[in-house]
Design an enzyme around this catalytic site. Sequence first.
Site, mmCIF file in Angstrom:
data_model
loop_
_atom_site.group_PDB
_atom_site.id
_atom_site.type_symbol
_atom_site.label_atom_id
_atom_site.label_comp_id
_atom_site.label_asym_id
_atom_site.label_seq_id
_atom_site.Cartn_x
_atom_site.Cartn_y
_atom_site.Cartn_z
ATOM 1 N N LYS A 22 0.839 -1.208 0.000
ATOM 2 C CA LYS A 22 0.000 0.000 0.000
ATOM 3 C C LYS A 22 0.872 1.256 0.000
ATOM 4 O O LYS A 22 0.670 2.163 -0.795
ATOM 5 C CB LYS A 22 -0.882 -0.006 1.238
ATOM 6 C CG LYS A 22 -1.539 1.333 1.563
ATOM 7 C CD LYS A 22 -2.472 1.266 2.762
ATOM 8 C CE LYS A 22 -1.785 1.452 4.065
ATOM 9 N NZ LYS A 22 -1.515 2.834 4.469
ATOM 10 N N ASN A 23 1.880 1.271 0.866
ATOM 11 C CA ASN A 23 2.659 2.509 1.048
ATOM 12 C C ASN A 23 3.718 2.737 -0.019
ATOM 13 O O ASN A 23 4.454 3.716 0.038
ATOM 14 C CB ASN A 23 3.277 2.539 2.453
ATOM 15 C CG ASN A 23 2.203 2.719 3.517
ATOM 16 O OD1 ASN A 23 1.050 3.038 3.188
ATOM 17 N ND2 ASN A 23 2.538 2.483 4.767
ATOM 18 N N CYS A 116 -4.759 11.885 13.176
ATOM 19 C CA CYS A 116 -5.529 10.630 13.129
ATOM 20 C C CYS A 116 -5.361 9.988 14.513
ATOM 21 O O CYS A 116 -4.754 10.569 15.408
ATOM 22 C CB CYS A 116 -5.016 9.729 12.021
ATOM 23 S SG CYS A 116 -3.384 9.057 12.382
ATOM 24 N N ARG A 121 0.254 13.997 13.427
ATOM 25 C CA ARG A 121 0.668 13.814 12.036
ATOM 26 C C ARG A 121 0.918 15.158 11.313
ATOM 27 O O ARG A 121 0.324 15.453 10.295
ATOM 28 C CB ARG A 121 -0.345 12.984 11.260
ATOM 29 C CG ARG A 121 -0.811 11.724 11.924
ATOM 30 C CD ARG A 121 0.260 10.674 12.107
ATOM 31 N NE ARG A 121 0.806 10.151 10.880
ATOM 32 C CZ ARG A 121 0.243 9.157 10.173
ATOM 33 N NH1 ARG A 121 -0.885 8.653 10.577
ATOM 34 N NH2 ARG A 121 0.795 8.732 9.067
ATOM 35 N N ASP A 304 4.641 0.131 12.334
ATOM 36 C CA ASP A 304 3.404 -0.449 11.797
ATOM 37 C C ASP A 304 3.218 -1.909 12.196
ATOM 38 O O ASP A 304 2.182 -2.486 11.883
ATOM 39 C CB ASP A 304 3.379 -0.324 10.271
ATOM 40 C CG ASP A 304 3.240 1.119 9.841
ATOM 41 O OD1 ASP A 304 3.456 1.415 8.645
ATOM 42 O OD2 ASP A 304 2.944 1.961 10.703
ATOM 43 N N ARG A 397 -8.539 -0.623 4.818
ATOM 44 C CA ARG A 397 -7.655 0.387 4.219
ATOM 45 C C ARG A 397 -6.328 -0.238 3.834
ATOM 46 O O ARG A 397 -5.665 0.240 2.921
ATOM 47 C CB ARG A 397 -7.383 1.515 5.232
ATOM 48 C CG ARG A 397 -8.621 2.245 5.677
ATOM 49 C CD ARG A 397 -8.267 3.462 6.483
ATOM 50 N NE ARG A 397 -7.215 4.233 5.820
ATOM 51 C CZ ARG A 397 -6.680 5.327 6.349
ATOM 52 N NH1 ARG A 397 -7.071 5.746 7.524
ATOM 53 N NH2 ARG A 397 -5.743 5.996 5.711
HETATM 54 C C1 EPZ Z 1 4.367 6.781 6.720
HETATM 55 O O1 EPZ Z 1 3.598 7.788 7.333
HETATM 56 C C2 EPZ Z 1 3.416 5.600 6.541
HETATM 57 N N1 EPZ Z 1 2.306 5.999 5.666
HETATM 58 C C3 EPZ Z 1 2.887 5.152 7.894
HETATM 59 O O2 EPZ Z 1 2.071 4.007 7.683
HETATM 60 C C4 EPZ Z 1 4.069 4.754 8.772
HETATM 61 O O3 EPZ Z 1 3.590 4.403 10.052
HETATM 62 C C5 EPZ Z 1 5.037 5.945 8.887
HETATM 63 O O4 EPZ Z 1 5.446 6.368 7.573
HETATM 64 C C6 EPZ Z 1 6.280 5.596 9.679
HETATM 65 O O5 EPZ Z 1 6.936 4.520 9.072
HETATM 66 C C7 EPZ Z 1 2.515 6.053 4.333
HETATM 67 O O6 EPZ Z 1 3.602 5.789 3.832
HETATM 68 C C8 EPZ Z 1 1.332 6.442 3.490
HETATM 69 P P1 EPZ Z 1 6.438 10.032 8.908
HETATM 70 P P2 EPZ Z 1 4.200 9.304 7.417
HETATM 71 O O7 EPZ Z 1 6.311 11.339 8.189
HETATM 72 O O8 EPZ Z 1 5.047 9.579 6.250
HETATM 73 C C9 EPZ Z 1 6.731 13.241 12.355
HETATM 74 C C10 EPZ Z 1 0.151 2.700 7.829
HETATM 75 O O9 EPZ Z 1 -0.296 2.073 8.769
HETATM 76 N N2 EPZ Z 1 6.580 14.259 11.298
HETATM 77 O O10 EPZ Z 1 7.586 9.145 8.574
HETATM 78 O O11 EPZ Z 1 3.048 10.191 7.701
HETATM 79 C C11 EPZ Z 1 5.469 12.416 12.535
HETATM 80 O O12 EPZ Z 1 4.566 13.079 13.399
HETATM 81 C C12 EPZ Z 1 0.692 4.098 8.014
HETATM 82 O O13 EPZ Z 1 0.258 2.252 6.654
HETATM 83 C C13 EPZ Z 1 6.643 15.605 11.630
HETATM 84 O O14 EPZ Z 1 6.811 15.953 12.792
HETATM 85 O O15 EPZ Z 1 5.106 9.208 8.702
HETATM 86 C C14 EPZ Z 1 5.992 11.132 13.122
HETATM 87 O O16 EPZ Z 1 6.166 11.315 14.523
HETATM 88 C C15 EPZ Z 1 0.415 4.590 9.413
HETATM 89 N N3 EPZ Z 1 6.517 16.543 10.655
HETATM 90 C C16 EPZ Z 1 7.380 10.978 12.480
HETATM 91 O O17 EPZ Z 1 7.709 12.280 11.949
HETATM 92 C C17 EPZ Z 1 6.332 16.197 9.339
HETATM 93 O O18 EPZ Z 1 6.238 17.104 8.475
HETATM 94 C C18 EPZ Z 1 7.420 9.981 11.329
HETATM 95 O O19 EPZ Z 1 6.365 10.317 10.463
HETATM 96 C C19 EPZ Z 1 6.252 14.818 9.011
HETATM 97 C C20 EPZ Z 1 6.389 13.870 10.004
#
Ligand code: EPZ
Length: 418
Positions: A22-23, A116, A121, A304, A397
């Site tokens: 998916k990702n 969420c 996020r 995850d 999802r």
């Molecule tokens: C991706 O989300 C995945 N989603 C998530 O999978 C996964 O849990 C996550 O990466 C971590 O591996 C997709 O790829 C669509 P991050 P993402 O930006 O990109 C902080 C699932 O179950 N952050 O790597 O949104 C954030 O709050 C989903 O399939 C900021 O602070 O995650 C988090 O604490 C759930 N500012 C950390 O970084 C930003 O601008 C990592 O988030 C962006 C992120």
Amino acid sequence: MERLVIKGGVPLKGKVKISGAKNAALPCIAATILCPGRHVISNVPRLRDVNTILEMVGTLGCDFQWEGETVSINTDRLMSYECPYELVRTMRASILLLGPLLVREGRAKISLPGGCAIGARPVNLHLKALSQMGAQMHLDRGYIFARAERLKGAEIFFDIPTVTGTENVMMAAVLAEGKTLIRNAAKEPEIVDLARFLRSMGAQISGDGTDTIVVEGVRELRAGSISIIPDRIETGTYMLAGAITQGEVEIYSCIPEHVNALVEKLRETGIEVSVGEEMIRVRGSNEISAVDVITMPYPGFPTDLQAQYMALMSIARGSCVIEETIFENRFIHVAELQRMGAKIEVNGNKAYVRGQKRLLAAPVMATDLRASASLILAGLVAQGGYTEVHRIYHLDRGYENIEKKLSDLGAILWREKV
Ligand code: EPZ
């Protein structure tokens, strides 16, 4: 609303095929916006989130067509640069359209994804990086308004290795003027898959999969094609299903290297894990020892799979600490597991799990995609009746045909309308 009803106690046995990731599919579909043409993406899982992003590129004016697990997307016509709140709120990953729209249209109006269940996020790192590349951004009443003539290459340093942040910048950089350096980039396999797709479009990208990605801007791109990698989180979920039910499950069409952290962790707990070319075999045992885990960015233990691993630790021998370092609120499944008899105490970002002899069937509520998988794993081993997992739209999802895949492994479960 629908629920999943599960009769626990059956050791799962047999083979299960892993679907496309998916990702990886989501950013690749977003990347098709970058240039006109007919893009072909295969091994795409039929999931709610994939349908949502396809619906979104449809509202932007593109046409798409499924043929089996292949979707072709014609992006010749782009008639809008707006992603409405109604669609974005159902899937945060819509933020992945920001970079491509900015490149293709020179502007974008995208609803802020909002938080969420697992956390706030924020997307501040996405916006900061795109501003460094010359985009004019402002936020107004829940929307991101962005404009850019032609983005310029820049040296980006991510405070946190954000997965979709890295993907947005990669997509913004491929047609930018000059070179973009992304330091402290995310290294997930899905990043490498997106880079592979962008290279099939003529992009010049190197370093994907490491913490420094280099993108040389080119003048134009062409329609791309890719076959999406298998889903490593689905792979890990079925590994844990075989382990928790003390069965023997063979997971094929997977990439074992992508779940190394879980393979090693399961071996530490005493579970027998054998690894082949594109196959992993898990043989559960009734002697599962509790082992600590800390979630980390790839190649560390994936956040995850944290909820699913917690279900296994709920029936392990001994106690362990599960530390969640990626998201600030990713223990919502704890309360539901406690309803099934799990002994877990949460203190900040640590969960202290004391393994029990058994879990008991109970009605429980799914709160997010991976929490619902955790509750299903618990239901597969719970005794004393039927576990009902409510709000399983979360599950749809991210897990393709999960009832069929589990039933084919011998599980007794069915979906019913509530
Ligand atoms: C991706 O989300 C995945 N989603 C998530 O999978 C996964 O849990 C996550 O990466 C971590 O591996 C997709 O790829 C669509 P991050 P993402 O930006 O990109 C902080 C699932 O179950 N952050 O790597 O949104 C954030 O709050 C989903 O399939 C900021 O602070 O995650 C988090 O604490 C759930 N500012 C950390 O970084 C930003 O601008 C990592 O988030 C962006 C992120």
